[in-house]
Design an enzyme around this catalytic site. Sequence first.
Site, mmCIF file in Angstrom:
data_model
loop_
_atom_site.group_PDB
_atom_site.id
_atom_site.type_symbol
_atom_site.label_atom_id
_atom_site.label_comp_id
_atom_site.label_asym_id
_atom_site.label_seq_id
_atom_site.Cartn_x
_atom_site.Cartn_y
_atom_site.Cartn_z
ATOM 1 N N SER A 1 -2.909 -3.906 -2.820
ATOM 2 C CA SER A 1 -3.277 -4.058 -1.406
ATOM 3 C C SER A 1 -4.740 -3.667 -1.198
ATOM 4 O O SER A 1 -5.227 -2.730 -1.832
ATOM 5 C CB SER A 1 -2.380 -3.153 -0.550
ATOM 6 O OG SER A 1 -2.947 -2.977 0.726
ATOM 7 N N GLU B 1 10.245 -8.931 -2.901
ATOM 8 C CA GLU B 1 10.797 -7.631 -2.477
ATOM 9 C C GLU B 1 10.182 -7.327 -1.123
ATOM 10 O O GLU B 1 9.004 -6.961 -1.045
ATOM 11 C CB GLU B 1 10.416 -6.538 -3.490
ATOM 12 C CG GLU B 1 11.059 -6.705 -4.850
ATOM 13 C CD GLU B 1 12.542 -6.344 -4.839
ATOM 14 O OE1 GLU B 1 13.070 -5.928 -3.792
ATOM 15 O OE2 GLU B 1 13.163 -6.487 -5.900
ATOM 16 N N TRP C 1 0.785 -1.232 0.000
ATOM 17 C CA TRP C 1 0.000 0.000 0.000
ATOM 18 C C TRP C 1 0.818 1.284 0.000
ATOM 19 O O TRP C 1 0.260 2.371 0.014
ATOM 20 C CB TRP C 1 -0.961 0.016 1.196
ATOM 21 C CG TRP C 1 -0.357 -0.384 2.523
ATOM 22 C CD1 TRP C 1 -0.486 -1.603 3.137
ATOM 23 C CD2 TRP C 1 0.475 0.401 3.379
ATOM 24 N NE1 TRP C 1 0.210 -1.623 4.323
ATOM 25 C CE2 TRP C 1 0.813 -0.397 4.503
ATOM 26 C CE3 TRP C 1 0.974 1.704 3.327
ATOM 27 C CZ2 TRP C 1 1.623 0.056 5.546
ATOM 28 C CZ3 TRP C 1 1.783 2.155 4.369
ATOM 29 C CH2 TRP C 1 2.099 1.337 5.461
ATOM 30 N N ASN C 2 2.154 1.185 0.030
ATOM 31 C CA ASN C 2 2.910 2.441 0.177
ATOM 32 C C ASN C 2 3.128 3.170 -1.147
ATOM 33 O O ASN C 2 3.072 4.400 -1.198
ATOM 34 C CB ASN C 2 4.233 2.190 0.911
ATOM 35 C CG ASN C 2 5.114 1.183 0.220
ATOM 36 O OD1 ASN C 2 4.636 0.392 -0.594
ATOM 37 N ND2 ASN C 2 6.385 1.194 0.533
ATOM 38 N N GLU D 1 14.460 -6.262 -8.818
ATOM 39 C CA GLU D 1 13.644 -5.622 -9.838
ATOM 40 C C GLU D 1 14.493 -4.536 -10.493
ATOM 41 O O GLU D 1 15.468 -4.062 -9.923
ATOM 42 C CB GLU D 1 12.384 -5.019 -9.215
ATOM 43 C CG GLU D 1 11.481 -6.109 -8.639
ATOM 44 C CD GLU D 1 10.106 -5.610 -8.205
ATOM 45 O OE1 GLU D 1 10.035 -4.778 -7.294
ATOM 46 O OE2 GLU D 1 9.111 -6.079 -8.801
ATOM 47 N N SER E 1 5.592 -7.442 3.066
ATOM 48 C CA SER E 1 6.350 -7.658 4.303
ATOM 49 C C SER E 1 7.082 -9.008 4.288
ATOM 50 O O SER E 1 6.743 -9.910 3.513
ATOM 51 C CB SER E 1 5.388 -7.614 5.491
ATOM 52 O OG SER E 1 4.456 -8.662 5.374
#
Length: 468
Positions: free
Chosen positions: A169, A240, A143-144, A448, A219
């Site tokens: 998310s 990641e 979600w960031n 990536e 996470s």
Amino acid sequence: MTGYSMTIDGSAVLGGATFGVVNPATGEVFEQAPECSREQLDGAMESAHKAYRDWRSDEAARRRALHAAGDALFAAAGDLAPVLTSEQGKPLSDANMEAFGAGVWFKYFADLEVPREVIQDDDNAFVEVLRRPLGVVAAITPWNYPLILASWKIAPALLAGNTMVLKPSPYTPLATLKLGELLAGVLPPGVLNVVSGGDDLGQWMTSHPTPRKISFTGSVATGKHVAASAAPDLKRVTLELGGNDPAILLDDVDPAAIASKLFWGAFQNNGQVCSAIKRVYVPEALYDDVVEALAEQARAVKVGDGTVEGNQLGPINNRPQFERVSELVADALAGGARAVTGGKAVDGPGYFYEPTILAGSTDGTRIVDEEQFGPALPVIAYRDLDDALERANATHFGLSGSVWSADGDRAAEVATRLECGTAWANTHLALQPNQPFGGSKWSGIGVENGPWGYYGFTELQVLHRAKQ
Ligand code: NAD
């Protein structure tokens, strides 16, 4: 009702049910997102599988489509940004930059040239190493940075000839759903399917028999579930994951000169960056000056609703994360740390938290040892550089880190002693499309970006042709 649809097989599809999306600036549900059913996920996988046959066969068409996707993002950044701000919280200018940045990533991969690898061509044999697409990729994002992190996956995966089912998310589904609608205008049906739902949907995707690759950002805890879920049928994975980045200041730094860069290396996106500075190690002699220089930065920052011009930091994205940051700060304070700035939530609605500089922090406290992922930064004193490096490396995390010195060569030399995927010298968070990004240890598997990120969406095939 919702004004947002999933994109499945090129069509806008509503869910049988919906779920609420909260605006973190108010703490209230402001929109509904479609809840993807198992049958709809099967449909998305089937569509991606069908689209793969043609998509993989025409590289020139893929490059044209990726260019068109980049152009579409540049044109739509202004429309996507308010959606992103409402669900994520970040200021509109940052949301705009994120949407625009996603376009930059599409453009980069549209033009990425990957050299042919002929390893033998003589009278005996012709041997070439080919890179082949894998098939359907299941992509899952946090979600960031919903848009930019999606572009890190979509662009290289599609360039390589794969097709995709993407899930954002549940805290930030809307901008990604809009992205799906936007790209449906430039991609053949089925090449990119975007579905939304909760964590269960992610689990259905990783255990689904169709995808041959999972590209996951999130996470560490979820990353381990994803790896386990991929194992029974040996899906390829790129993970990641989280970070607990140290910044180590050497004894020759000028605190005032680096304070702004250091502060924003930690507080960009309200500290909700996997590779943000999450702990700062400072020589004892400079400790008070560094703490004060950081505190000065924190006091000057404007925190508030991202839609209001001039605000530099928005709210924390969601209630569990807000509670986690609050809990880690309270634990640090109870353990003897001092909040030179902040240390508490902002009064009023929403998940706003005061930018917090924690002096007197020590290794062994939760906020130093765990990933806080929010606007609170512990500053730790050290006497001996080797000891500081040892403490910085004494963690399961290994995403990135930085070293700061008036002498750039010295900073770079010490930085390479950090056990992490990206070692920065006199900077932090410097990321670009041609630079591989990934974590060591529990911070991830694979990378990536750049050709290396592209290779992660391929598998090798050796063509060995006898000449005699
Ligand atoms: P999260 O792991 O809770 O969720 C990430 C995504 O996984 C979401 O889409 C979620 O719905 C989905 N998910 C949850 N459980 C799942 C399961 N069992 N199977 C499959 N999918 C599942 O992470 P988050 O809270 O959204 O994001 C914050 C974390 O992401 C932080 O740790 C941060 O450091 C990390 N992150 C890493 C990078 C990187 O590139 N290394 C970038 C950004 C964020």
